[in-house]
Design a protein around this motif. Structure first.
Motif, PDB file in Angstrom:
ATOM      1  N   VAL A  91       0.865  -1.182   0.000  1.00 65.85           N
ATOM      2  CA  VAL A  91       0.000   0.000   0.000  1.00 65.85           C
ATOM      3  C   VAL A  91       0.901   1.231   0.000  1.00 65.85           C
ATOM      4  CG1 VAL A  91      -1.812   1.230   1.251  1.00 65.85           C
ATOM      5  CG2 VAL A  91      -1.752  -1.286   1.268  1.00 65.85           C
ATOM      6  N   LEU A  92       0.754   2.066  -1.032  1.00 70.14           N
ATOM      7  CA  LEU A  92       1.664   3.203  -1.205  1.00 70.14           C
ATOM      8  C   LEU A  92       0.880   4.497  -1.365  1.00 70.14           C
ATOM      9  CD1 LEU A  92       4.020   1.354  -3.741  1.00 70.14           C
ATOM     10  CD2 LEU A  92       4.546   1.861  -1.348  1.00 70.14           C
ATOM     11  N   PRO A  93       0.339   5.030  -0.267  1.00 69.09           N
ATOM     12  CA  PRO A  93      -0.491   6.243  -0.360  1.00 69.09           C
ATOM     13  C   PRO A  93       0.323   7.467  -0.745  1.00 69.09           C
ATOM     14  CG  PRO A  93      -0.160   5.612   1.929  1.00 69.09           C
ATOM     15  CD  PRO A  93       0.511   4.562   1.103  1.00 69.09           C
ATOM     16  N   PRO A  94      -0.339   8.545  -1.192  1.00 70.13           N
ATOM     17  CA  PRO A  94       0.389   9.789  -1.485  1.00 70.13           C
ATOM     18  C   PRO A  94       1.148  10.229  -0.233  1.00 70.13           C
ATOM     19  CG  PRO A  94      -1.953   9.987  -2.061  1.00 70.13           C
ATOM     20  CD  PRO A  94      -1.792   8.678  -1.376  1.00 70.13           C
ATOM     21  N   GLY A  95       2.280  10.856  -0.446  1.00 69.76           N
ATOM     22  CA  GLY A  95       3.094  11.266   0.704  1.00 69.76           C
ATOM     23  C   GLY A  95       4.145  10.232   1.056  1.00 69.76           C
ATOM     24  N   THR A  96       4.163   9.101   0.304  1.00 70.59           N
ATOM     25  CA  THR A  96       5.178   8.076   0.566  1.00 70.59           C
ATOM     26  C   THR A  96       6.478   8.451  -0.143  1.00 70.59           C
ATOM     27  OG1 THR A  96       3.472   6.361   0.674  1.00 70.59           O
ATOM     28  CG2 THR A  96       5.734   5.613   0.294  1.00 70.59           C
ATOM     29  N   LEU A  97       7.586   8.336   0.571  1.00 62.92           N
ATOM     30  CA  LEU A  97       8.898   8.410  -0.067  1.00 62.92           C
ATOM     31  C   LEU A  97       9.437   6.985  -0.141  1.00 62.92           C
ATOM     32  CD1 LEU A  97      11.411  10.040  -1.119  1.00 62.92           C
ATOM     33  CD2 LEU A  97      12.229  10.038   1.263  1.00 62.92           C
ATOM     34  N   GLY A  98       9.712   6.529  -1.356  1.00 62.76           N
ATOM     35  CA  GLY A  98      10.281   5.189  -1.529  1.00 62.76           C
ATOM     36  C   GLY A  98      11.792   5.296  -1.614  1.00 62.76           C
ATOM     37  N   VAL A  99      12.485   4.496  -0.822  1.00 59.69           N
ATOM     38  CA  VAL A  99      13.954   4.556  -0.824  1.00 59.69           C
ATOM     39  C   VAL A  99      14.508   3.177  -1.185  1.00 59.69           C
ATOM     40  CG1 VAL A  99      16.021   5.064   0.545  1.00 59.69           C
ATOM     41  CG2 VAL A  99      13.904   6.314   1.005  1.00 59.69           C
ATOM     42  N   VAL A 100      15.348   3.122  -2.210  1.00 55.91           N
ATOM     43  CA  VAL A 100      16.058   1.871  -2.496  1.00 55.91           C
ATOM     44  C   VAL A 100      17.508   2.039  -2.071  1.00 55.91           C
ATOM     45  CG1 VAL A 100      14.585   1.041  -4.375  1.00 55.91           C
ATOM     46  CG2 VAL A 100      16.484   2.586  -4.910  1.00 55.91           C
ATOM     47  N   VAL A 101      18.101   0.935  -1.611  1.00 60.72           N
ATOM     48  CA  VAL A 101      19.507   0.950  -1.193  1.00 60.72           C
ATOM     49  C   VAL A 101      20.211  -0.157  -1.964  1.00 60.72           C
ATOM     50  CG1 VAL A 101      21.110   0.837   0.757  1.00 60.72           C
ATOM     51  CG2 VAL A 101      18.760   1.631   1.139  1.00 60.72           C
ATOM     52  N   SER A 102      21.286   0.187  -2.662  1.00 57.90           N
ATOM     53  CA  SER A 102      21.967  -0.829  -3.460  1.00 57.90           C
ATOM     54  C   SER A 102      23.400  -0.405  -3.768  1.00 57.90           C
ATOM     55  CB  SER A 102      21.208  -1.042  -4.776  1.00 57.90           C
ATOM     56  OG  SER A 102      21.872  -1.982  -5.601  1.00 57.90           O
ATOM     57  N   GLN A 103      24.319  -1.313  -3.577  1.00 61.41           N
ATOM     58  CA  GLN A 103      25.699  -1.038  -3.957  1.00 61.41           C
ATOM     59  C   GLN A 103      25.785  -0.953  -5.478  1.00 61.41           C
ATOM     60  OE1 GLN A 103      29.287  -1.192  -5.534  1.00 61.41           O
ATOM     61  NE2 GLN A 103      28.326  -3.197  -5.625  1.00 61.41           N
ATOM     62  N   SER A 104      25.341  -2.012  -6.155  1.00 65.37           N
ATOM     63  CA  SER A 104      25.522  -2.108  -7.606  1.00 65.37           C
ATOM     64  C   SER A 104      24.559  -1.225  -8.379  1.00 65.37           C
ATOM     65  CB  SER A 104      25.304  -3.557  -8.043  1.00 65.37           C
ATOM     66  OG  SER A 104      23.973  -3.959  -7.732  1.00 65.37           O
ATOM     67  N   GLY A 105      23.378  -1.008  -7.824  1.00 63.71           N
ATOM     68  CA  GLY A 105      22.339  -0.297  -8.569  1.00 63.71           C
ATOM     69  C   GLY A 105      21.722  -1.149  -9.659  1.00 63.71           C
ATOM     70  N   GLU A 106      22.043  -2.446  -9.679  1.00 66.35           N
ATOM     71  CA  GLU A 106      21.540  -3.329 -10.743  1.00 66.35           C
ATOM     72  C   GLU A 106      20.799  -4.552 -10.201  1.00 66.35           C
ATOM     73  OE1 GLU A 106      21.549  -2.384 -13.744  1.00 66.35           O
ATOM     74  OE2 GLU A 106      23.169  -0.909 -13.841  1.00 66.35           O
ATOM     75  N   THR A 107      20.727  -4.738  -8.910  1.00 67.30           N
ATOM     76  CA  THR A 107      20.064  -5.920  -8.343  1.00 67.30           C
ATOM     77  C   THR A 107      18.638  -6.017  -8.905  1.00 67.30           C
ATOM     78  OG1 THR A 107      21.413  -5.738  -6.386  1.00 67.30           O
ATOM     79  CG2 THR A 107      19.375  -7.003  -6.158  1.00 67.30           C
ATOM     80  N   ALA A 108      18.342  -7.151  -9.543  1.00 65.52           N
ATOM     81  CA  ALA A 108      17.108  -7.255 -10.334  1.00 65.52           C
ATOM     82  C   ALA A 108      15.857  -6.982  -9.494  1.00 65.52           C
ATOM     83  CB  ALA A 108      17.029  -8.631 -10.980  1.00 65.52           C
ATOM     84  N   ASP A 109      15.757  -7.583  -8.319  1.00 63.33           N
ATOM     85  CA  ASP A 109      14.539  -7.406  -7.521  1.00 63.33           C
ATOM     86  C   ASP A 109      14.401  -5.969  -7.011  1.00 63.33           C
ATOM     87  OD1 ASP A 109      13.154  -9.909  -7.562  1.00 63.33           O
ATOM     88  OD2 ASP A 109      14.716 -10.775  -6.292  1.00 63.33           O
ATOM     89  N   THR A 110      15.514  -5.351  -6.651  1.00 67.35           N
ATOM     90  CA  THR A 110      15.442  -3.975  -6.146  1.00 67.35           C
ATOM     91  C   THR A 110      15.058  -3.024  -7.279  1.00 67.35           C
ATOM     92  OG1 THR A 110      17.206  -4.600  -4.605  1.00 67.35           O
ATOM     93  CG2 THR A 110      16.681  -2.254  -4.750  1.00 67.35           C
TER      94      THR A 110
END
Ligand code: M6R
Length: 364
Positions: A91-110
């Motif tokens: 559930v991603l209501p307005p006002g959500t900030l989504g943050v991804v964390v990744s060394q490679s920036g290529e991890t398929a699932d992320t």
């Protein structure tokens, strides 16, 4: 080039004071003692909740970030591993900030999780080490780590740099939400500025850790315990050990011990306890003593005061410098990494290229 080091992993562990300082330089104004993120096209004050998504070691940065963002910015935070997040109808209501964390920036699932967030209309930020990666190109706000190339499959310097950026993000969110005054911000920034030097001080225990690694190398199973931000550090310790030494290891929240894992305790299962002095110390130590009463062979990682108070009846203690609670995870990462490293060396495994693992997981 490994320099004077036997493995890339060791070289990268030793680079941490420099690369953490280098990373912090982009996020801190030392004269004003303020945190400053790069310019962004959205308003941090409008953020109402944060969702952090990552895999493996990077997901533990998310878990630690949850403690920080909740404490400083008083915003609700959800953390999930990318492979679960993307398939569970989040559930991603307005006002959500989504943050991804990744060394490679290529991890398929992320990467897929990031795209899912964007399609849901969520504003995104990425704490990423490879600036030319897919994730770096696709996030709304790129928060680069400046760890330099990480060669060892076991993530070390990328992890502590990610934590440094996560701390800066937490503080900036707190200020934007009006939950941190200038005085409080200065205190936190001073703690962050001290991190590289404190990480260096932690590295001075390398030899002592190498000396006791033999007592762990013979174990079949190892448990790690921690409370608060040291709970994800316990998970990280267990993951590092599994990855490179092939010893079965699990991390638990200290308080969860008596809900099951304590049944595993006997003289053959070393228990690594991460317990810096502070408000959570006594509770963690009482969980440790319950395990000791059942024969647990404890390695206590704490500071001088903590070891003086609870270091008796342990098989080893690893003394860390005294630290501000905010930077404890950046500092306690070091003994956890070094312990895994030296146990792997003692076992003769391939430290930089552990079996079955790839540096970048680009398949789902
Ligand atoms: O490149 P990423 O940070 O997205 O990679 C995530 C995980 O695959 C990675 O952290 C993995 O868990 C490491 N081998 C841990 O040492």
């Amino acid at each position: 080039d490994k320099g004077n080091h036997r493995h890339f992993m060791l070289k990268e562990i030793y680079e941490q004071p420099v690369v953490v300082a280098q990373t912090l330089r982009s996020y801190i104004r030392p004269v004003e003692q303020m945190v400053a993120l790069p310019d962004m096209a959205f308003d941090l004050a409008a953020v109402e909740r944060v969702v952090i998504v990552a895999c493996g070691t990077a997901s533990y940065v998310g878990m630690i970030g949850k403690y920080w963002i909740e404490r400083f910015a008083r915003l609700p935070v959800e953390v999930d591993v990318a492979s679960e997040f993307r398939y569970r109808d989040p559930v991603l209501p307005p006002g959500t900030l989504g943050v991804v964390v990744s060394q490679s920036g290529e991890t398929a699932d992320t990467l897929a999780a990031l795209r899912h967030m964007k399609e849901s209309g969520v504003t995104t930020a990425g704490i990423i080490n490879v600036p030319t990666s897919s994730m770096a190109r696709e996030v709304d706000l790129l928060l680069s780590t400046h760890a330099g190339p990480e060669i060892g499959v076991a993530s070390t310097k990328a992890f502590t740099c990610q934590l440094a950026v996560m701390a800066a993000l937490s503080v900036n969110l707190a200020r934007a939400k009006g939950r941190l005054d200038a005085e409080q911000e200065r205190a936190v920034v001073r703690a962050l500025i001290a991190a590289p030097e404190t990480i260096s001080a932690a590295l001075a225990y390398d030899e002592a850790i190498a000396g006791m690694a033999g007592t762990i190398a013979g174990a079949r199973d190892v448990l790690y315990l921690g409370r608060g931000p040291e709970y994800p550090m316990a998970l990280e310790g267990a993951l590092k050990l599994k990855e490179i030494s092939y010893i079965h290891a699990e991390g638990y929240a200290s308080g969860e011990m008596k809900h099951g894992p304590i049944a595993l305790i006997d003289e053959a299962v070393p228990l690594i306890v991460l317990a810096p002095s502070g408000p959570l110390f006594d509770k963690t130590v009482s969980n440790m003593q319950e395990a000791q009463a059942r024969g647990a062979q404890v390695v206590l990682i704490s500071d001088a005061a903590g070891i003086a108070q609870a270091g008796e009846n342990t098989i080893a203690t690893i003394e860390m410098p005294e630290v501000h609670p905010l930077i404890a995870p950046l500092v306690y990462a070091v003994p956890v990494q070094l312990l895994a490293y030296h146990v792997a060396v003692a076992k003769g495994t391939d430290v930089d290229q552990p079996r079955n693992l790839a540096k970048s997981v680009t398949v789902e």
